[in-house]
Design a protein around this motif. Structure first.
Motif, PDB file in Angstrom:
ATOM      1  N   VAL A 170      78.331   2.865  13.901  1.00 53.64           N
ATOM      2  CA  VAL A 170      76.587   1.895  14.116  1.00 53.64           C
ATOM      3  C   VAL A 170      76.351   1.503  13.008  1.00 53.64           C
ATOM      4  O   VAL A 170      76.455   2.295  11.702  1.00 53.64           O
ATOM      5  CB  VAL A 170      76.216   3.457  14.948  1.00 53.64           C
ATOM      6  N   THR A 171      76.503   0.547  13.119  1.00 44.93           N
ATOM      7  CA  THR A 171      75.998  -0.106  11.980  1.00 44.93           C
ATOM      8  C   THR A 171      73.839  -0.845  11.895  1.00 44.93           C
ATOM      9  O   THR A 171      73.585  -1.495  10.880  1.00 44.93           O
ATOM     10  CB  THR A 171      77.166  -1.425  11.723  1.00 44.93           C
ATOM     11  N   GLY A 172      73.395  -0.946  12.720  1.00 44.17           N
ATOM     12  CA  GLY A 172      72.417  -1.126  13.211  1.00 44.17           C
ATOM     13  C   GLY A 172      71.601  -0.385  14.656  1.00 44.17           C
ATOM     14  O   GLY A 172      72.109   0.489  15.137  1.00 44.17           O
ATOM     15  N   THR A 173      70.544  -0.639  15.054  1.00 41.37           N
ATOM     16  CA  THR A 173      69.828  -0.531  16.053  1.00 41.37           C
ATOM     17  C   THR A 173      70.592  -0.513  17.358  1.00 41.37           C
ATOM     18  O   THR A 173      70.977  -1.539  17.284  1.00 41.37           O
ATOM     19  CB  THR A 173      68.097  -0.137  16.210  1.00 41.37           C
ATOM     20  N   SER A 174      70.825   0.594  18.511  1.00 38.58           N
ATOM     21  CA  SER A 174      71.678   0.289  19.578  1.00 38.58           C
ATOM     22  C   SER A 174      70.771   0.855  20.217  1.00 38.58           C
ATOM     23  O   SER A 174      70.170   1.965  20.807  1.00 38.58           O
ATOM     24  CB  SER A 174      72.777   1.027  19.482  1.00 38.58           C
ATOM     25  N   TYR A 175      70.835  -0.160  21.626  1.00 40.58           N
ATOM     26  CA  TYR A 175      69.642   0.641  22.703  1.00 40.58           C
ATOM     27  C   TYR A 175      70.846   1.258  24.127  1.00 40.58           C
ATOM     28  O   TYR A 175      71.923  -0.279  24.264  1.00 40.58           O
ATOM     29  CB  TYR A 175      68.959  -0.089  23.592  1.00 40.58           C
ATOM     30  N   LEU A 176      70.861   2.400  24.458  1.00 45.68           N
ATOM     31  CA  LEU A 176      71.818   2.441  25.298  1.00 45.68           C
ATOM     32  C   LEU A 176      71.386   3.335  26.839  1.00 45.68           C
ATOM     33  O   LEU A 176      70.054   3.725  26.124  1.00 45.68           O
ATOM     34  CB  LEU A 176      72.848   3.314  25.061  1.00 45.68           C
ATOM     35  N   THR A 177      71.793   3.156  27.831  1.00 45.85           N
ATOM     36  CA  THR A 177      72.253   4.077  28.677  1.00 45.85           C
ATOM     37  C   THR A 177      72.552   4.258  29.408  1.00 45.85           C
ATOM     38  O   THR A 177      73.220   3.514  30.467  1.00 45.85           O
ATOM     39  CB  THR A 177      70.453   3.973  29.215  1.00 45.85           C
ATOM     40  N   PRO A 178      73.293   5.446  30.150  1.00 49.65           N
ATOM     41  CA  PRO A 178      73.504   6.137  29.587  1.00 49.65           C
ATOM     42  C   PRO A 178      74.746   6.138  28.204  1.00 49.65           C
ATOM     43  O   PRO A 178      74.675   5.759  27.832  1.00 49.65           O
ATOM     44  CB  PRO A 178      73.924   7.641  30.753  1.00 49.65           C
TER      45      PRO A 178
END
Length: 56
Positions: free
Chosen positions: A4-12
């Motif tokens: 992970v290199t930066g902000t990530s938005y996930l679902t699910p």
């Protein structure tokens, strides 16, 4: 493997039973929040909701 290199938005997000804890770049830490509440990154689990992975 995912670094992970930066902000990530996930679902699910599903972590396999044999998954290693997610890693960030050296000297940083990955934090998972689920619906704005900090949660553990645990192998063998699935998280649902508004997920955010941040690196600090």
């Amino acid at each position: 493997m995912w670094t992970v290199t930066g902000t990530s938005y996930l679902t699910p997000l599903t972590l396999a039973a044999y998954a290693a804890v997610m890693k960030a770049l050296r000297g940083t830490k990955v934090t998972l929040t689920v619906d704005s509440t900090e949660a553990a990154l645990t192998a063998g689990t699935t998280c649902t909701g508004a997920l955010t992975l941040t690196v600090a």
